[in-house]
Motif scaffolding. Structure first.
Motif, short mmCIF file in Angstrom:
data_model
loop_
_atom_site.label_atom_id
_atom_site.label_comp_id
_atom_site.label_asym_id
_atom_site.label_seq_id
_atom_site.Cartn_x
_atom_site.Cartn_y
_atom_site.Cartn_z
N THR A 14 25.92 -122.15 -10.37
CA THR A 14 25.44 -121.42 -11.55
C THR A 14 24.87 -120.03 -11.25
O THR A 14 24.43 -119.33 -12.16
CB THR A 14 24.34 -122.23 -12.26
OG1 THR A 14 23.27 -122.49 -11.35
CG2 THR A 14 24.90 -123.56 -12.77
N THR A 15 24.87 -119.64 -9.98
CA THR A 15 24.30 -118.34 -9.61
C THR A 15 25.39 -117.27 -9.53
O THR A 15 26.45 -117.50 -8.94
CB THR A 15 23.59 -118.43 -8.25
OG1 THR A 15 22.57 -119.42 -8.33
CG2 THR A 15 22.96 -117.09 -7.87
N PHE A 16 25.11 -116.10 -10.13
CA PHE A 16 26.02 -114.96 -10.05
C PHE A 16 25.25 -113.74 -9.56
O PHE A 16 24.06 -113.58 -9.85
CB PHE A 16 26.62 -114.64 -11.43
CG PHE A 16 27.63 -115.65 -11.89
CD1 PHE A 16 28.97 -115.50 -11.59
CD2 PHE A 16 27.23 -116.75 -12.63
CE1 PHE A 16 29.90 -116.44 -12.01
CE2 PHE A 16 28.14 -117.69 -13.07
CZ PHE A 16 29.49 -117.54 -12.75
N GLY A 69 29.83 -116.63 -8.00
CA GLY A 69 30.70 -115.47 -7.98
C GLY A 69 29.92 -114.17 -7.92
O GLY A 69 28.76 -114.08 -8.34
N VAL A 70 30.58 -113.16 -7.37
CA VAL A 70 30.06 -111.79 -7.35
C VAL A 70 30.91 -110.98 -8.31
O VAL A 70 32.13 -110.88 -8.16
CB VAL A 70 30.12 -111.19 -5.94
CG1 VAL A 70 29.69 -109.72 -5.97
CG2 VAL A 70 29.23 -111.97 -4.98
N LEU A 71 30.26 -110.43 -9.33
CA LEU A 71 30.93 -109.67 -10.38
C LEU A 71 30.70 -108.19 -10.14
O LEU A 71 29.55 -107.73 -10.11
CB LEU A 71 30.36 -110.10 -11.74
CG LEU A 71 30.83 -109.35 -12.98
CD1 LEU A 71 32.33 -109.52 -13.20
CD2 LEU A 71 30.04 -109.84 -14.21
N GLU A 127 32.83 -115.97 3.26
CA GLU A 127 31.87 -116.62 4.15
C GLU A 127 30.96 -117.59 3.40
O GLU A 127 30.64 -118.68 3.90
CB GLU A 127 31.02 -115.55 4.85
CG GLU A 127 29.99 -116.11 5.81
CD GLU A 127 29.16 -115.02 6.47
OE1 GLU A 127 28.06 -115.34 6.99
OE2 GLU A 127 29.58 -113.84 6.46
N PHE A 128 30.55 -117.21 2.19
CA PHE A 128 29.59 -118.04 1.45
C PHE A 128 30.26 -118.89 0.36
O PHE A 128 29.56 -119.55 -0.41
CB PHE A 128 28.52 -117.14 0.81
CG PHE A 128 27.52 -116.61 1.80
CD1 PHE A 128 26.37 -117.33 2.11
CD2 PHE A 128 27.74 -115.40 2.45
CE1 PHE A 128 25.46 -116.85 3.03
CE2 PHE A 128 26.83 -114.91 3.37
CZ PHE A 128 25.69 -115.64 3.68
N GLY A 129 31.58 -118.89 0.32
CA GLY A 129 32.28 -119.73 -0.64
C GLY A 129 32.12 -119.27 -2.08
O GLY A 129 32.23 -120.08 -3.02
N ALA A 130 31.86 -117.99 -2.28
CA ALA A 130 31.72 -117.43 -3.63
C ALA A 130 33.03 -116.78 -4.06
O ALA A 130 33.81 -116.31 -3.22
CB ALA A 130 30.59 -116.41 -3.65
N LEU A 131 33.26 -116.72 -5.35
CA LEU A 131 34.44 -116.04 -5.88
C LEU A 131 34.15 -114.56 -6.05
O LEU A 131 33.05 -114.17 -6.46
CB LEU A 131 34.85 -116.64 -7.22
CG LEU A 131 35.25 -118.12 -7.20
CD1 LEU A 131 35.63 -118.58 -8.61
CD2 LEU A 131 36.41 -118.36 -6.24
#
Length: 464
Positions: free
Chosen positions: A180-182, A243-245, A272-276
């Motif tokens: 849930t963190t962006f 995700g990083v927007l 590396e951190f498994g984020a989109l």
């Protein structure tokens, strides 16, 4: 009297009271819309109605904000029709070179004949679809988007606006990651609905609607170490990043280019951190920066990409979010998890298909690179000697920002250009940085005139 005329007359007999007045008013407006040319008297009526109705029924704040409206409201430049691919006219027949481009919607120019024809042909066949049968143009456009975007982006969801595409991207990331963190960046602009506004960084738009959607954090754009530390901290407290927007180049934030290597480092951090990695290319896509998509300049492929603005060819509101199969398959089990009535409608799809055709046929991304270099060189030369007023001219392709020493100087330059028939605009209701964002079809002659008017207006601005 013919049968049809009699029936129409009989049908209007029931129109009484306020409906009678509204019916007459709408008839007058429809007659004006139908006209190729209007008289001075009609132009004055349109201007009066426009100003009065903005004040009384739309939002009087727009009259205070627009540089096209005098302080007493007695005169306003009211937009009426396009004038060739790169210009438009007001109701009084004054022509303006469009260096705003509807904030980036006119990449293929105003009313490109091929886009207009595609939409008209589809309109003559069917405007909207039943929502139940399979609609062919949506499927065909999805294939085109998959083929033209970089990397393994494959599945598309169509919407009506950039804000809607960001909303869809956030939901995709949440479903895929179960996180849930962006993280978004300072100066970012991603829209104004509550989800997209949570990613947007300008406080004036956010404060009245706090709290935002939970889980959003902002770090400084271009600061890869701050991004790393934030992602590390999120992981340490069990709030791993979904995700990083980010915009590859920040448009509304002031045409801010990323530092060298930043987007590649961002891609590596997300892996590396498994984020989109979510790229908002609503303004930078569709050839605007000199490549079909801005991320191609930096050789970086996101997991999700948002497109809109120019996606509908300046004819239809349209947008798309496209993702890899790995990400998008979260929507496979229940395709009704995220839907829209009008997104991906046949008219919008026809416009987008024709837009890609034109971008390729006319080689407009390359033209944007060429004309962008030409205009930036000319604007920088025009600013020589005015370093006390102009701090920097920057950009990529035909997304150009001119930063001034103060907001007041930027507004005066914008107003001066407007008075001389060149439309520009500030960024995020601030004129300290103004945008030069014309159609990619702008001619060298028109570019020269913009540069000449810029030079002339700078000479009239006093710092006192």
């Amino acid at each position: 009297m013919t049968t049809e005329t009699h029936q129409a007359s009989q049908g209007r007999n029931h129109i009484t009271g306020k409906y009678s007045d509204i019916f007459k008013y709408t008839n007058k407006v429809l007659d004006l819309i139908e006209k190729e040319d209007i008289s001075q008297e009609e132009a004055a009526w349109i201007t009066k109605e426009t100003v009065n109705n903005f004040r009384d029924h739309v939002n009087p704040g727009f009259l205070a904000y627009r540089k096209s409206v005098t302080l007493d409201g007695q005169f306003a430049a009211v937009e009426w029709k396009d004038s060739g691919p790169n210009c438009f006219m007001d109701v009084n027949g004054k022509e303006y070179i469009d260096c705003l481009g509807g904030f980036g919607i006119y990449n293929v120019g105003h009313r490109h004949p091929k886009v207009v024809k595609a939409v008209t042909n589809q309109l003559n066949r069917q405007a909207l679809h039943s929502q139940d049968l399979l609609d062919p143009l949506r499927a065909i456009l999805a294939k085109i988007v998959a083929d033209i975007t970089p990397g393994d982006l494959k599945y598309a969801f169509f919407a009506n606006s950039g804000t809607e595409t960001v909303e869809a991207a956030l939901k995709l990331a949440k479903m895929y990651s179960n996180r849930t963190t962006f993280i978004a960046t300072t100066r970012a602009f991603h829209g104004k609905s509550l989800g997209s506004l949570s990613g947007t960084a300008k406080g004036v738009f956010r404060k009245p609607f706090l709290p935002m959607i939970p889980g959003f954090k902002h770090v400084h754009f271009g600061d890869i170490e701050m991004m790393r530390k934030t992602m590390e901290a999120c992981a340490m407290v069990g709030e791993e990043v979904a995700g990083v927007l980010v915009e590859p180049i920040q448009g509304e934030g002031g045409v801010i280019l990323p530092p060298d290597g930043y987007l590649k480092q961002l891609r590596e951090l997300c892996d590396e951190f498994g984020a989109l990695l979510i790229f908002d290319e609503v303004q930078t896509g569709m050839g605007r920066t000199g490549k079909m998509f801005c991320c191609e300049h930096y050789d970086v492929v996101p997991d999700i990409m948002c497109l809109a603005k120019a996606f509908g060819g300046g004819i239809m509101p349209a947008g798309a979010v496209i993702a890899t199969e790995e990400v998008f398959k979260s929507f496979f089990p229940n395709p009704f998890m995220h839907t829209t009535t009008f997104g991906g409608n046949p008219l919008a799809c026809a416009a987008a298909i024709a837009t890609f055709n034109v971008l390729i046929e006319e080689n407009l991304p390359a033209r944007a690179a060429e004309l962008g270099d030409y205009m930036m060189k000319g604007l920088r030369e025009a600013a020589v000697g005015y370093e006390d007023k102009v701090l920097e001219i920057r950009g990529k392709g035909l997304l150009i920002g001119i930063e001034f020493a103060t907001d007041e100087i930027g507004y005066e330059v914008s107003k001066g250009l407007f008075d001389n028939g060149v439309l520009v605009a500030g960024t995020l209701i601030n004129a300290k940085t103004i945008r030069i964002e014309p159609p990619l079809t702008i001619t060298y002659e028109q570019a020269d005139r913009v540069i000449a008017e810029f030079r002339a207006v700078l000479g009239t601005i006093s710092l006192s």
